[in-house]
Design an enzyme around this catalytic site. Sequence first.
Site, short mmCIF file in Angstrom:
data_model
loop_
_atom_site.label_atom_id
_atom_site.label_comp_id
_atom_site.label_asym_id
_atom_site.label_seq_id
_atom_site.Cartn_x
_atom_site.Cartn_y
_atom_site.Cartn_z
CD GLU A 45 -2.57 1.58 2.46
OE1 GLU A 45 -3.34 2.57 2.46
OE2 GLU A 45 -2.34 0.91 3.48
CG ASP A 70 3.13 7.70 4.34
OD1 ASP A 70 3.82 8.72 4.50
OD2 ASP A 70 1.94 7.73 3.97
CG ASP A 119 -0.60 15.86 -2.03
OD1 ASP A 119 -1.35 16.35 -2.90
OD2 ASP A 119 0.17 16.54 -1.33
CG ASP A 155 -10.63 12.97 -2.13
OD1 ASP A 155 -9.49 12.47 -2.06
OD2 ASP A 155 -10.86 14.18 -1.99
#
Length: 217
Positions: A45, A70, A119, A155
């Site tokens: 991920e 991350d 982002d 989104d």
Amino acid sequence: MGKDKLRKFAEVATFENVVQLDAGKEYKGQWASNFFGNDKPIILELACGKGEYTVNLAKLFPEQNFLGIDYKGNRIWRGAKTALEEGIKNVGFLRIQIETILEHFAENEVSEIWITFPDPQPQDSREKKRLTNPKFLERYKFILKEDGIMHLKTDSDSFYAYTIEQIEALSLTKFKETTDLYKSDLVDEVLSIKTYYERKYLSIDKEINYVQWTFKK
């Protein structure tokens, strides 16, 4: 940096399920055997944030290995701590810049990649930072197995449209796509996993975009 962030950075350095920066290079080509101690598939991920997707996927699929990636250690802390507290052994976290992913994974080492609410880097000047720009896609193709699968949930309508453009420009195969996930027939126990950010977006009635594709033509 606030005291809480500093505490989390310090604590995450002690977690056995977190690998940071150059230490991850030692596992290149051997994540399954040397980190997880098995020969199960590796699923990543990217931009995992608090690691909700990584942890929940690991719960659903104990026969696979999951790595959340991350750069922000204070975010990784949450997912890593949850995995330790709940004894979830098939999940780990890697703190690196995603730009360096080829330094940490070998060719054909990964079975699947999730990109969840990254982002969107909407400014034209930051196009090279978008996680689905052509240079990033080249890296993913290299580390994925021939039939490896890519997923994006976002989104951001503009980032989704940009990603679709890249997929179509490269004539890649799309398996699933929707601009309104929760009104589609695609939702299952995997796609219904919600991150912290996804819950925020849904609370203000934002539609969620999803696409699944492969580099195999």
